[in-house]
Scaffold this motif. Sequence first.
Motif, short mmCIF file in Angstrom:
data_model
loop_
_atom_site.label_atom_id
_atom_site.label_comp_id
_atom_site.label_asym_id
_atom_site.label_seq_id
_atom_site.Cartn_x
_atom_site.Cartn_y
_atom_site.Cartn_z
N THR A 243 0.81 -1.22 0.00
CA THR A 243 0.00 0.00 0.00
C THR A 243 0.85 1.27 0.00
N GLY A 244 2.13 1.13 -0.35
CA GLY A 244 2.96 2.31 -0.59
C GLY A 244 3.97 2.70 0.46
N THR A 245 3.99 2.01 1.61
CA THR A 245 5.01 2.31 2.61
C THR A 245 6.38 1.96 2.04
N VAL A 246 7.37 2.81 2.31
CA VAL A 246 8.71 2.58 1.77
C VAL A 246 9.73 2.52 2.90
N TYR A 247 10.57 1.51 2.85
CA TYR A 247 11.72 1.38 3.75
C TYR A 247 12.94 1.18 2.86
N THR A 248 14.10 1.60 3.32
CA THR A 248 15.34 1.41 2.58
C THR A 248 16.19 0.36 3.27
N SER A 249 16.65 -0.61 2.50
CA SER A 249 17.49 -1.66 3.08
C SER A 249 18.81 -1.05 3.54
N GLU A 250 19.25 -1.47 4.71
CA GLU A 250 20.50 -0.96 5.28
C GLU A 250 21.68 -1.87 4.99
N LEU A 251 21.40 -3.14 4.79
CA LEU A 251 22.43 -4.12 4.46
C LEU A 251 21.89 -5.07 3.41
N ALA A 252 22.81 -5.64 2.63
CA ALA A 252 22.44 -6.68 1.67
C ALA A 252 22.59 -8.03 2.35
N ALA A 253 21.83 -8.98 1.90
CA ALA A 253 21.90 -10.33 2.47
C ALA A 253 23.31 -10.91 2.39
N THR A 254 24.05 -10.52 1.37
CA THR A 254 25.42 -11.04 1.22
C THR A 254 26.34 -10.55 2.34
N ASP A 255 25.96 -9.47 3.02
CA ASP A 255 26.83 -8.83 4.01
C ASP A 255 26.50 -9.19 5.46
N VAL A 256 25.57 -10.10 5.70
CA VAL A 256 25.15 -10.37 7.07
C VAL A 256 25.56 -11.76 7.55
N LYS A 257 25.80 -11.82 8.86
CA LYS A 257 26.12 -13.09 9.52
C LYS A 257 25.20 -13.25 10.72
N ALA A 258 24.83 -14.46 11.01
CA ALA A 258 23.94 -14.73 12.13
C ALA A 258 24.53 -14.26 13.46
N THR A 259 25.85 -14.30 13.57
CA THR A 259 26.48 -13.89 14.83
C THR A 259 26.30 -12.41 15.12
N ASP A 260 25.91 -11.62 14.12
CA ASP A 260 25.71 -10.18 14.29
C ASP A 260 24.33 -9.81 14.80
N PHE A 261 23.42 -10.79 14.90
CA PHE A 261 22.04 -10.51 15.27
C PHE A 261 21.53 -11.47 16.33
N ASP A 262 20.52 -11.00 17.07
CA ASP A 262 19.88 -11.81 18.10
C ASP A 262 18.54 -12.37 17.64
N ALA A 263 17.97 -11.79 16.58
CA ALA A 263 16.65 -12.20 16.11
C ALA A 263 16.43 -11.75 14.68
N VAL A 264 15.51 -12.45 14.01
CA VAL A 264 15.11 -12.12 12.64
C VAL A 264 13.59 -12.07 12.59
N ILE A 265 13.06 -11.02 11.96
CA ILE A 265 11.62 -10.90 11.76
C ILE A 265 11.34 -10.81 10.27
N ILE A 266 10.35 -11.60 9.83
CA ILE A 266 10.03 -11.67 8.40
C ILE A 266 8.57 -11.26 8.20
#
Length: 168
Positions: A46-69
């Motif tokens: 419905t038009g809400t816009v967010y800008t990605s801060e990182l690409a999937a290629t640049d992330v590691k699980a050790t850098d995060f405590d949780a993922v929301i989809i």
Amino acid sequence: MAKVAFLLANGFEDSEMKNPYEAVREAGHETTIIGLEKNVECKGKTGTVYTSELAATDVKATDFDAVIIPGGGAPEALRVNDDIVRFVREVNAQSKLIAGICHGPQVMISANVLDGKQATCYIGIRDDVKLAGADFKDEEVVVSENIITSRTPKDEPAFIREILVKLS
């Protein structure tokens, strides 16, 4: 304070991103929007816009405590990206929180993290969740070890509540 990744692509269900994102931030947690590419606008249904801060290629699980989809059409684009799938699989291997609402569990299916868990989802992917080895429950929110799932935008209050409980 937890570090929480939000996985996003075009076509997400606006409220399923906006409401959990704002609630997690208001609770004092650090949020990062991860997309297929870095610094790319992701547009909601419905038009809400967010800008990605990182690409999937640049992330590691050790850098995060949780993922929301968040749900909507975005999980379909996310689930075919090998780096997104790898990231979710690694987060699960570390028994960290993975929360998906609506179509969000599609990413979990591709990452093979639902086998032996209880889960719910948008009714249109119910059979996919079952075939991925999950025990499907038609409930507003299902918490199964490190996995939290919900069905639709009307379930957001319960979804957000359980996420905040796990993050505290």
